[in-house]
Structures are given as C-alpha cells and as structure tokens.
Design an enzyme around this catalytic site. Sequence first.
Site, PDB file in Angstrom:
ATOM      1  N   LYS A 146       0.854  -1.200   0.000  1.00 39.78           N
ATOM      2  CA  LYS A 146       0.000   0.000   0.000  1.00 39.78           C
ATOM      3  C   LYS A 146       0.885   1.244   0.000  1.00 39.78           C
ATOM      4  O   LYS A 146       1.945   1.272   0.639  1.00 39.78           O
ATOM      5  CB  LYS A 146      -0.870  -0.032   1.256  1.00 39.78           C
ATOM      6  CG  LYS A 146      -1.951   1.039   1.338  1.00 39.78           C
ATOM      7  CD  LYS A 146      -2.844   0.757   2.545  1.00 39.78           C
ATOM      8  CE  LYS A 146      -3.890   1.836   2.721  1.00 39.78           C
ATOM      9  NZ  LYS A 146      -4.701   1.632   3.924  1.00 39.78           N
ATOM     10  N   SER A 176      -9.563   1.560   3.539  1.00 39.29           N
ATOM     11  CA  SER A 176      -8.839   2.350   2.572  1.00 39.29           C
ATOM     12  C   SER A 176      -7.771   1.582   1.786  1.00 39.29           C
ATOM     13  O   SER A 176      -7.170   2.129   0.869  1.00 39.29           O
ATOM     14  CB  SER A 176      -8.135   3.503   3.293  1.00 39.29           C
ATOM     15  OG  SER A 176      -7.277   2.978   4.270  1.00 39.29           O
ATOM     16  N   SER A 188      -9.507  -0.649   7.721  1.00 42.74           N
ATOM     17  CA  SER A 188      -9.026  -0.431   6.362  1.00 42.74           C
ATOM     18  C   SER A 188      -8.434  -1.622   5.647  1.00 42.74           C
ATOM     19  O   SER A 188      -8.185  -1.542   4.450  1.00 42.74           O
ATOM     20  CB  SER A 188      -7.972   0.680   6.372  1.00 42.74           C
ATOM     21  OG  SER A 188      -8.587   1.879   6.750  1.00 42.74           O
TER      22      SER A 188
END
Lengths: 406, 516
Positions: free
Chosen positions: B69, B164, B188
Amino acid sequence: VLNRRCVEAAVMTGLALNCSINKKSLFDRKHYFYADLPAGYQITQQRVPIAVNGSLSYSLCIDNKMSQMVTKTVRIKQIQLEQDSGKSLHDDTRSQTLVDLNRAGVGLMEVVMEPDMCCGEEAAAAVRELQLILQTLGSSQAVMAEGQLRVDANVSVHHPGEPYGVRTEVKNINSVRFLAKAVDYEIQRQIEELERGGTILNETRAFDSKLGCTVPMRDKEGKQDYRFMPEPNLPPLILYDAKSLPANLNHQQVVNIDWIHERLPDLPSVKRGKLVERYGILPEHSFTLLNEDGLTEFFENVVKQTQMKPKKVIGWILNELLSYLRQHSLTVKESPVSSFLLADLLNLLEKKEISSTAAKQVLAELWKGEGKTPLEIVTEKKLELIQDQKELEQICQAVIDGQENE
Amino acid sequence: QVSAALREGRVTPTELCQRCLSLIKSTKFLNAYITVAEETALKQAGESEKRYRRGQPLGVLDGIPIAVKDNFNTAGIETTCASNMLKGYISPYNATVVQKLLDQGAVLLGKTNLDEFAMGSGSTDGVFGPVRNPWSYSRQFKEKSVPKSHSEDEDSNWVITGGSSGGSAAAVSSFTCFAALGSDTGGSTRNPAAHCGVVGLKPTYGLISRHGLIPLVNSMDVPGILTRCVDDAAVLLGSLAGHDPKDSTTIQDNFKPFELPDLTDISKLSIGIPKEYHAPGLSSEILALWSKASDLFKNAGAKVIEVSLPHTRYSIVCYHVLCTAEVASNMARFDGLEYGHRSDTNKSTESMYAATRREGFNDVVRGRILSGNYFLLKQNYENYFVKAQKVRRLIANDFVKVFGSGVDVLLTPTTLSDAVPYMEFIKEDNRTRSAQDDILTQAANMAGLPAVNVPSGLSERGLPIGLQFIGQSFQEKQLLTVAKWFEKQVKFPMIQLEVKRHDHGAFQHQKSASFS
C-alpha cells in the site's frame, strides 16, 4: 525512540539535585508550527516529568570579599526530558531564514527552578553551581557559549508582602556573566516602568549583550494553545529501584535508580568540603579551585611535589598563578608553568634558598616559558639568599662606604 | 503452492514476475496500482532465480510477487499516500515490514492505491482516482446484474473495493500479486478484503512494527495483510511479526512463526456472537450468512453463545474524536519545508504553510485535521479527548470480559452490505460513509485486538461477502486456526475474471492461487 543515556543523565541530575525521581513519567506532544520544528510538534513531558521537588545549594560572597560566604538554596521545581528543535538563523539583510535541522530531535533536559533568587548575582551563582554539578556528573559539558547549557531567566518584581508581579522571560543569554547583567537590567527596567505608572507585559525579551539591555522579542507565538496530547509512540517511562526491580527483567533493558545513585561521583559541595578538610584551606578558596577548570588538579599536584604547606601553596596558586592566567586569558591547561615547575620553585622558597620577592621574580621569568628550571633562573640572576653572615656584613659595609663617599 | 512450484523449478521467479506485470497492465482500468516498479521487480526476480538455481532460496517468500500500500515508505520508489502533498516524494528508507519482505526475497511489484492518507472506506478519495473492484468484471457479477440500456456506458456500474486499502485488496483479488500489505486503523484492511473476496488480517497492535508506515492514528494503526487464503496470511505474519527497536510500541517478547494446524475437532471451541453487531443497516443477506456460519460451528460441535459488548454503540463517536486528534497531530509535519509539495507563495512562512497544506491535502484530510485540533484545544481536551480515552478503555474492557468468560473467538459480519456501486457511494460524503462502514470493524482497533476477514459467500448480486473473526490479544495462531477451518467449510468460489490479457487472449484463471 527514547535514548537511554538521556534518561540516565536525567536521573543522575535529579538525584544530584535532591529530587524525587518519578518511577513513571509520561511523554506528550506540544504542537506549534515553526520552521525549525519539522514534525510540527515537540515531544516533551508536560503531565508527569521525570523528576520533581529538588533543591540546589549555592554560595555567595557578601560585599565582594572572598572572606564571607553565605549559602543559599533555590528549589528545583522539576526536570523534564524533551526534544530539541532545529536552529533558525535569521538573515535580515536578505529577508530570509536558514534552518539547520541537525540538532532537531536531540534529547534535552530542562531544569526548572522556582523563583527563589533575588538578583543577578544569585542567579549567576546558582547557575554556576549547576554547571559544575552537570560537568561533574557528565550529564552535560554545560558551556553556555556553545549552547550546551541554555538559560532563560524569568524575572518579576513586587513590593514585600505583595504577591509576585507579572513576569517576563529573558532569552539569548550566552554566559553566566551576561545572566547576572540581564537579570539586574530587567529588574531595574521593571521597577522604573512600574514607578512610572506603567505595567509589565507578560512577554519574551531578548538580552542584547552589546547594549547590556533587554528588548522585546519578535512575537513568536502570542498566547498559544499548544494542544498537548499524549505521545502515542512512546510508552510511559518506567524506572526501577532495587526494591521494585522484577527478577526476570534483563539488567540491560531497564534503568535502576539505586544503581545510578551508588555510582554518583562526588558533587562539587562534597569535593569542596574534602579540600578544606584535607588541606586546611579556606572554604572560599575551595570555591575558586573548583570554579576554574583544572585548577584543583594543578593545586593538588603541586602539593604532592613540594614540602611547602598547602595553606601556603594556595596563596601562590590563587594570587600568582590564577591572576597571571586571567590576565592572559589562558586556561589552566594552557599554563606555561607546569605544576612540576611551580613545585620546584616553591621548594627553593621553602628551603630558604631564595626570598619570596625573589621567588616572584623567578615566576615572572618562568611565565616566558623558555624551558629553564627555577634553579637555573636563580643562578642566572643571582637571586640566591645569602646565608653567610660575613658576606652580608661585607655587602652592607660596601654600601655604607659607598654612601659615605657621596 | 506457488512456492513449491518455484522450488521445484516448474516456474521461475522471472516468469512469475513477468506474468504479474503483464496482468497489471491488462487490469490497469482497476486503478489498483499507483506505481509499478517494473525494473526493480524484474531485478529482484532475477536475483531470486539465481538463488533458486543454487538451491538456496531465502524462504517460502523468495521470488513471490507482492504489492505494498502506498503509505509504506519504500526506498527509491515513490511514496504518495495518494495525496498531492507527497506526489513525487521518493523515500530514503524502507519501512521495517517492507525491508523484512525484501530480506526474504519477495519481489515488490509496486505501490497500491488508497484513500488519501488512508482516510476513507471506499478507496475513492485519493488523488489518483478510485479503485475498481475486480469483481465488477467477474462473470459472477455480470450474470446477476440488470442489463442496462444501450446508451449507458457499460462501465458505469462498477462497484467500489472498500477502503482504505482498496488497491491492495484489488491487486490480490485480481491475481496481480500473491499477497499485499495494507494498513488497518478502523477496518481499512478488513473492509476491502470483504468487498473483494480476499483474506484480510489485522494483527494485534504491537505485534508488527509500524516503523515506516506513514501514521494516521499512532495508537490504532497496524500493518494489514491481504492474501487469497488463511494459510498465506499466517506465512506473511510469520515473516513480519516481532519486536522492532525502531518502534517503541512493539512488544519485546520473542515471536515464533507458526504453521496452522488442520482442525478436525472443534468441540472444545467457544464462539461468541456479539449481539450488538446486529447493527442497524445490516443487510438481510449478511445477517443470513452470519446466522448460517454460526450454525455451521454449532453443527460441528463447537459451543456457540450469544455475548454482549455493551459499549459498542459508542465506539464510532469515540473513534472519531481520537482519530481526528491524532490525525491533526500526525499531519502537522507536512509543512512543505523539508519534503513533499511546497506552495509557490513566498510572502511569509505562515502563508506558505497555509497554501501548501490547502493545496496538498484533500477535503477529507483537512476536515479531520480541523476537527482534531478542535478536540485538542485546552478548553475542549477534557471533555472530548480524555472522555474518549475513557470510553475507549470501557470498550476494550468489554472484550476482556467476554474473552475472560471462556469465549475463544468472536464471529461477526465485516461489512453492512456487499460492495456498493461507485456512483451510489459518492452520493454521501466521506465522513458519513466512514461512520457507517467502520462500525463493525473499528472496535477491534480501539481494543488493539487481532481480527480477520474470511470470504464467506456471494451475495445475490454476485459480489463477495466476508465474515469477521476477532481474537484475543496476541492469539493470532488460535484466531487463524479457526479462520482456516471455516474457510475450508465455506469453499468460497474463485473469481472468474473476464479480462482481455495484455499479450494474448482471454485470461485463464486456473493457475495456482496461493503460494503456501
């Protein structure tokens, strides 16, 4: 990540200043925006600092005479660990500021004193004693000119019996001497202002060493809300003592207050006491010895190498050696006269081979650092004390005869 | 499986890497990746190959393509957090978890897309655009969707990934990598895992180092693990967990990597069903699936009991106060002076700060910073921040009590519904969406507990639904063992992606899906 050495230094200093060490202390974030604060916050200990409620004793001479000393105490409110910011260098000519971030994040120890001092002299004496303590402990070299020890003075005035007045904070003080000047100036300024009917603003002022006065600083913050928040990345700092230390914890992982306490070196006050006791010198002498870097060692070396009594040696050290060094702005380490040479000279004096006047002359020669020994100089300049009675009579007679001839 | 294949030489790391890279190109429309590190990945693959040829692979992860990420620092590779503030920022160091993966020989394919600074539950609010759920392009979804009229763009009804860590979830789900790192602050990692039909593990706080993970909420963030099966998650966990001197919030205890046993007898297991997780807005489908799952455990002999976590309903509000406060603090460092975006204004330092931060941050981030600062003001601190901390303690205690009463693991839904179409999702603002979507996941962050999403079934619309297991502190082995048993029972279908491959023909998805 917390630096272990900083914690140890803070504990040592706390113990030396008679503080209670908080076995659990916490870290907080103090937020404000400034170019030299890269994270936008400073990590400090606002809620629970590492040490509290101590005291610092220092001595003052009354009437500027070294003969009478008084001991005073200033209370230590707390000692806290925090981060340093970077350094801002303001270039006013080009209207720009240069930021040096090299020291940002370095550990600092802030020692907060209570307002127990009443003039520049007291402040200076207290700070001087603190410097000595820090240097003895090894916590810091505490040289103000190099920013290793930074002092901010908070000054206020009030009539006796009334509550404390509004205080101002004075920054930019670069030496102990300037500290005394700054404090005294500010006291005077505030008195004059109040007598004029004005008020004192709770502001930050900078000491201008050239003009010897304080001026208001650029308004950095005004009344700021620092939005304190617990520092989430640093767990509470737990310190142990011999009693509370769990058996299974690795010694390397923890800081043991008692362990540190046992290893504290002799503090200046103790050292001074020992000097007085061992050598029979006066207390004020011991202050001077400790105040000058390396002087104690020099003195002790001379004493070792001479038959002269320490009580007499001290006179030569303080009156002759020290004043010469001061005149020429030399440190003890830079002295052209070594302890060996001085001892040698004093031995001659002690054995009555020369007079004390002669000794001073020899010393003056020795300062030149030409590598001659005292004995060589004495011989060269014919400074020997004449012991022979007959010879003395002859000289006296010659002088008298000379007089008669006029 | 793929690890074995690498060892046996049936496939080489370079081939593997190239296949993934080309698949990334074919699935570019998913927008899962912000940066693809093609050159370095091929280089790493090449070195891995040399090691395999010598018969000395570094471990199970050697040669395995992974994605990270974009809020983890990666040396020499752009790290943006999907924000203008860090566009073009090339980090000088690797986050500890990234370094650990590289040390094991993993091949870093690239940085995945996210909501800006990991704030959001859709992966829709980053400056590089939203991430599309690969399931939008699956046969399963297409079969079930109502045919649209000709004039409408065929592409317009794609669904979100959740957030997210949407990019990471999409990457794993679409086979472009074998595992991915996400982050989990309020859900997330688990939320997008549920929407994309992959396993999303949130480890216990303090188990995995956060050093190098750009912080959102220091006291709740953890690196998250996204994989296609539970065993893989355990493997990744094994290589990442452990004390890091650079992160003072990691625990000191030695961590021993483990292999998950194949449970056959679950009669000693006690599963708790927290009644408060029957939240308003929970879709009937998910409710039914949750029920079916609990029956599954019961019928196999486990003890399934209803439990209560009474402070659950306060957790969202509490989370918002604490989260925004920490965000306000953590975002203070982005002032444009040292790195990242700097505005052109040069009137004064203050105006430069203001302009830089206005230009660099999106509305969501700015909104949270403002709220957070409000809560931290001296006059508000006691009433908001301190109170929220107290409530947080109560929430954590709820869990302690329940686990203390003999429950081993909790079973809850992960999301309120299956993935929503993008067009619908954006009708509500980020804050509202987050408040709704985080409700089932963020109590675990408040309490620092480990939790894992296991894909459990398909919805009526052909989209994945996941269920969540919450475990006890540092009991990841138990948690994952239960999850693995459940995964085996459920037999979640593989996605049938319909994508034109970059180099040739329609995509064959039958290749090995896991690497353990």
